[in-house]
Design an enzyme around this catalytic site. Structure first.
Site, PDB file in Angstrom:
ATOM      1  N   GLY A 228       0.839  -1.197   0.000  1.00 33.97           N
ATOM      2  CA  GLY A 228       0.000   0.000   0.000  1.00 33.97           C
ATOM      3  C   GLY A 228       0.869   1.240   0.000  1.00 33.97           C
ATOM      4  CD  GLU A 251       7.015  -5.347  -2.443  1.00 33.83           C
ATOM      5  OE1 GLU A 251       7.157  -4.420  -3.263  1.00 33.83           O
ATOM      6  OE2 GLU A 251       7.857  -6.237  -2.282  1.00 33.83           O
ATOM      7  CB  CYS A 287       3.846   0.568  -6.749  1.00 37.56           C
ATOM      8  SG  CYS A 287       4.026  -1.075  -7.446  1.00 37.56           S
ATOM      9  CD  GLU A 388       2.752   6.232  -5.142  1.00 34.96           C
ATOM     10  OE1 GLU A 388       2.229   6.282  -4.010  1.00 34.96           O
ATOM     11  OE2 GLU A 388       3.089   5.170  -5.699  1.00 34.96           O
TER      12      GLU A 388
END
Ligand code: NAD
Length: 486
Positions: A228, A251, A287, A388
């Site tokens: 997440g 992750e 991601c 991000e």
């Protein structure tokens, strides 16, 4: 497609059961904002119940040995293969991701499950000649017991199906918590699990952060694999420490550089810049997306033109149609977040050359769609170069000083992936060694190659998955010493 046949309760101890909380949560179709289902919303009592079931199932599951356990897992894989279209459609409706990408995710599930079974045979202890030739010293890998996996929304069934396998094959029992936005494919897997696995071996808890926190705070769940955002990751580490010493792998997010050298094949690099964004599968909600492109100034005009022309051709629309490349973002909130980053980019002085808005008409106007966006003249200190965004926004930065470019590529909180585009092997390898990132492509992008450890440096995570490392990470190492000399 009729999703009413899906069970929307919690799956605990091999049975469907109402949440003890008595609460439900709405699952929304991001393409048209309609209600798809009301799904059980678990709290700490439900997590405690799932823990008891998993703990009860553990000893028998472990005692089987990996070969016997792999037979259950093989059957699970076959069931997923047989239901490929059904599962891909559920994800496409629930997440808004294009069907072609979700079909590819099912193929990845099959490959990754096969790979985990293959690696299980290679996970074994060793003997060490440590204190003389007579004595015996050996290591054993033992499962933790009950472990939990908490997963995000962007690849729902891929993560639900694959992240439970390494812990299971090593002999652990599992509690899986899918994303609150995309729980439906995990519930579909619950039906297969019910028919295949012994009760309690896999338990599925739907819910939001409350359920996630209950897992983190449970004193006996000692091993957790989280996928997440870095922000949630930080909260999890803080909360977990209050409950005890826990083994948590992570992750997390990325803001990944794509580095284009002056000798690169511009057309191929531009094509891969789209694949690398996750277009065709996640609308940039990936991601590993190459959301920061460092293009050498000699080819910047040519590269930007090619990228812009290819972006123009992307088909925005109904995710269930095979021609669709860009579906909606996951929620209203995520759409607004992406649109606000676009405002930030403009106000910071970057040049918006493409996209940056909601489609005016057609299906795109109903759901949470944002047109694929390109900014040029982006500089290192801008927020759109640092944070991000997790959406269809690509930032182009130009470079001519190699060391400065490497410094900027690394001068960021994340370090998940990077891609390097050049014909020059020396430049490629030197650059790969200088980049602070866990997964690097040269002259390709996006693909996760089988068996290779995936994971990030810095705030992109802790640990490595999709490889033998992941299997070992679901085991404790025990050392046994036998004295034969006295
Ligand atoms: P998120 O962090 O908001 O949620 C992920 C999961 O955590 C969900 O199941 C959620 O319900 C749960 N959760 C939320 N708050 C929690 C808490 N306080 N305690 C415990 N659980 C909690 O992430 P998201 O928005 O679903 O996914 C997007 C993020 O995931 C991006 O940052 C993306 O880069 C990252 N991601 C990383 C990888 C990777 O392999 N590195 C893969 C996919 C996504």
């Amino acid at each position: 497609m009729n999703l009413e046949q899906l069970n929307t309760q919690l799956f605990i101890n091999g049975e469907w059961t109402e949440a003890l909380s008595g609460e439900v949560m709405s699952v929304i179709n991001p393409t048209n904002r309609s209600l798809i289902a009301s799904v059980a919303k678990a709290d700490q009592n439900d997590v405690a119940k799932a823990y008891e079931a998993a703990a009860q199932a553990f000893l028998n599951w472990y005692a089987m040995g990996w070969k016997k356990r792999s037979l259950f897992i093989e059957e699970f894989k076959s069931k997923i293969k047989q239901n490929k279209e059904w599962l891909a459609q559920i994800d496409s409706i629930n997440s808004g991701n294009p069907i072609k990408g979700m079909l590819r995710d099912i193929d990845s599930i099959v490959n990754r499950i096969e790979q985990s079974i293959h690696f299980a045979a290679a996970v074994h202890g060793s003997t060490v000649e440590s204190s003389g030739v007579m004595n015996l010293h050996y290591t054993r890998f033992e499962p933790f017991g009950v472990v939990a996996r908490i997963i995000p929304f962007n690849h729902p069934v891929l993560f639900a199906a694959t992240k439970i396998i390494p812990p299971l094959i090593m002999g652990n029992t599992v509690i899986l918590k899918p994303s609150d936005y995309t729980p439906l494919s995990a519930l579909a897997l619950g039906e297969f699990i019910k028919d295949i696995f012994p009760p309690g071996v896999v338990n599925i808890i739907t819910g939001d952060a409350v359920a996630g926190q209950a897992i983190i705070s449970h004193p006996k769940i000692k091993r957790i694999g989280f996928t997440g955002s870095a922000n949630t990751g930080k909260k999890i580490l803080q909360e977990a420490a209050k409950a005890g010493i826990k083994n948590i792998s992570m992750e997390l997010g990325g803001k990944n550089p794509m580095i284009v050298f002056p000798d690169a094949d511009v057309s191929i690099a531009a094509k891969h810049a789209l694949t690398g964004m996750g277009y065709g599968s996640t609308q940039g909600q990936s991601c590993g997306s190459n959301s920061r492109i460092f293009v050498h100034q000699d080819i910047c005009v040519e590269f930007t033109k090619e990228l812009s022309e290819l972006t123009e051709q992307l088909v925005i629309g109904d995710p269930l149609e095979t021609k669709t490349d860009i579906g909606p973002l996951i929620t209203e909130q995520q759409m607004q977040r992406v649109l606000s980053y676009i405002e930030v980019g403009i106000s910071e002085g970057a040049r918006l050359i493409q996209g940056g808005k909601r489609p005016k008409d057609g299906v795109g106007n109903k759901g949470y769609f944002v047109t694929p966006t390109i900014f040029t003249h982006v500089t290192q200190n801008m927020r759109i170069a640092q944070e991000e965004i997790f959406g269809p926004v690509t930032s182009i930065l130009t470079w001519n000083d190699y060391e400065q470019m490497i410094h900027e590529a690394n001068d960021i909180e994340y370090g998940l992936t990077a891609s390097i585009w050049t014909q020059n092997l020396k430049w490629a390898h030197q650059t790969a060694h200088k980049l602070k990132a866990g997964y690097i492509w040269m002259n390709t992008s996006a693909k996760h190659f089988e068996g290779l450890p995936f994971g990030g440096y810095k705030n992109s995570g802790i640990g490595r998955e999709e490889s033998i490392d992941e299997l070992i990470s679901y085991c404790e190492t025990k050392v046994v010493n036998l004295n034969l000399e006295e």
